[in-house]
Design an enzyme around this catalytic site. Structure first.
Site, short mmCIF file in Angstrom:
data_model
loop_
_atom_site.label_atom_id
_atom_site.label_comp_id
_atom_site.label_asym_id
_atom_site.label_seq_id
_atom_site.Cartn_x
_atom_site.Cartn_y
_atom_site.Cartn_z
N THR A 69 0.81 -1.22 0.00
CA THR A 69 0.00 0.00 0.00
C THR A 69 0.84 1.27 0.00
OG1 THR A 69 -1.74 -1.15 1.17
CG2 THR A 69 -1.76 1.23 1.38
N GLN A 75 -1.32 -20.44 20.54
CA GLN A 75 -2.14 -19.54 19.71
C GLN A 75 -2.51 -18.27 20.47
OE1 GLN A 75 -6.42 -21.43 19.39
NE2 GLN A 75 -4.94 -22.99 18.87
N THR A 128 1.99 -4.55 4.42
CA THR A 128 1.94 -4.88 5.85
C THR A 128 1.50 -6.33 6.11
OG1 THR A 128 -0.32 -4.02 5.95
CG2 THR A 128 1.45 -2.51 6.58
N ASP A 129 0.75 -6.91 5.16
CA ASP A 129 0.13 -8.20 5.46
C ASP A 129 1.13 -9.28 5.85
OD1 ASP A 129 -2.28 -7.05 4.93
OD2 ASP A 129 -2.56 -7.97 2.97
N ASP A 183 1.85 -7.16 -4.12
CA ASP A 183 1.09 -7.17 -2.87
C ASP A 183 1.81 -8.19 -1.99
OD1 ASP A 183 -2.13 -6.73 -1.93
OD2 ASP A 183 -1.03 -8.37 -1.00
N1 ASP Z 1 -2.29 -6.03 0.92
C1 ASP Z 1 -1.29 -5.03 1.17
C2 ASP Z 1 0.05 -5.74 1.23
O1 ASP Z 1 0.33 -6.36 2.20
C3 ASP Z 1 -1.59 -4.31 2.41
C4 ASP Z 1 -0.57 -3.29 2.84
O2 ASP Z 1 0.38 -2.97 2.19
O3 ASP Z 1 -0.76 -2.72 3.91
O4 ASP Z 1 0.78 -5.67 0.29
#
Ligand code: ASP
Length: 343
Positions: A15, A279, A91-92, A59
């Site tokens: 993102t 977990q 971030t994922d 992504d």
């Molecule tokens: N789906 C995106 C990724 O992980 C989300 C992000 O960048 O925050 O590439």
């Protein structure tokens, strides 16, 4: 004024790298070679920033060992020429990449800082600018003797610097998206950057060696009430899986069904690694605490203490590359190698 630091920024996608087209308002990937045109504040940092980018930004859901190898090799090829490295990443799966790099980069003694954002850098309320600016500052920062402040892989996000292999993405919507549930943060950015020197890992010897990862045969199995025998047996018996990470209840418990125990015993007898991690987000596995745990320990299950599932996966992939005997592999897994677990 101190000599400017040199930082290499490696853009993988996610993102953060999106900007809004002025006419159409549509988001499109940002050309990082033009970074200071987009973020003029960068010119105020006492830092020379050079960039390289993946040909096609991805992504981070698509990231895998081959991308980690590209990243680690890019860092190694440029290691002597820069004071620090920034990896811009979605971030994922950022916590997975940070964990993987922490093991792959043996001997590291310079900062490798991953960051990204929840809103694209071209959006007015973006968190990306602060994340990027401070990450660059951290990557170039040195003490009065010219030594980097951090010599490990870390994630910088929303005012916190977190050890990469301790990080976990905890929010899809808050700017404060990452946490370090079982280890204190490495630095906090407020008016000043406050380093917590006691928590920062000892520096490597600087002879950077990359261990590439290839391994696919690891399965992460979350335990839940009502699991079926054939499902459990399928995972533990499959020849495709040389290691199974059980994400267990609480301090390391599973349902005490005889078929479950037998399936684990059979896997251990075939020299598979069966690892026990909790977990729960916080706390550790203690296989001495309950009868359940004691039984698991007695049949050869390996305890992961407070390691995250992201770091457990990366650590197993890394150890597999070392061609160790199963006994040595188990011993190595149980000990902290990069500050990824507390005993
Ligand atoms: N789906 C995106 C990724 O992980 C989300 C992000 O960048 O925050 O590439």
């Amino acid at each position: 004024m101190q000599q400017p630091s040199k930082v290499l920024l490696i853009y993988t996608g996610g993102t953060i790298g999106m900007v809004q087209d002025v006419d159409s308002n549509a988001l499109h990937p940002f050309d990082f070679s033009q970074i200071s045109a987009e973020i003029p504040e960068l010119n105020k940092l006492n830092c020379v920033i050079e960039t390289i980018a993946f040909d096609v930004p991805i992504d981070s859901s698509d990231i895998g060992p081959s991308d980690w190898n590209r990243l680690a090799n890019a860092i190694q090829q440029n290691y002597a020429n820069y004071d620090g490295f920034i990896v811009l990443h979605g971030t994922d799966t950022m916590a997975y990449t940070a964990s993987a790099l922490s093991f792959m980069l043996e001997g590291l003694n310079k900062p490798v800082i991953l960051t990204g954002s929840q809103l694209p850098i071209g959006v007015l309320r973006t968190d990306g600018k602060e994340n990027l600016l401070t990450a660059i500052e951290l990557a170039g920062d040195k003490d009065e003797n010219g030594k980097p402040m951090v010599g490990e892989v870390a994630i910088y996000f929303e005012y916190k610097l977190i050890r990469g292999n301790r990080a976990h993405k905890t929010s899809t919507s808050h700017f404060d998206a990452f946490n370090s549930p079982n280890f204190r943060i490495l630095a906090e950015a407020g008016v000043n950057i406050e380093y917590k020197n006691h928590h920062i890992s000892p520096f490597g010897n600087g002879e950077l060696k990359v261990v590439e990862l290839h391994e696919q045969g690891i399965f992460v199995l979350p335990i839940f009430p009502g699991m079926a025998q054939d499902q459990v047996e399928f995972v533990l018996e499959s020849n495709k899986n040389w290691a199974v990470i059980l994400m267990t209840f609480g301090a390391g418990n599973i349902p005490m069904k005889p078929w479950f125990i037998d399936a684990i015993k059979n896997a251990v007898a075939k020299e598979k690694m069966v690892v026990n991690i909790t977990q729960c987000t916080k706390g550790k596995v203690n296989m001495n605490l309950y009868k359940n745990g004691q039984i698991l320990k007695s049949i050869g299950v390996i305890g992961g203490s407070d390691i995250t599932s992201e770091a457990a996966l990366a650590k197993l992939m890394y150890l597999k590359e070392k061609n160790l005997s199963i006994k040595e592999l188990k011993t190595q897994f149980e000990r902290p190698l990069r500050g990824e677990m507390t005993l």
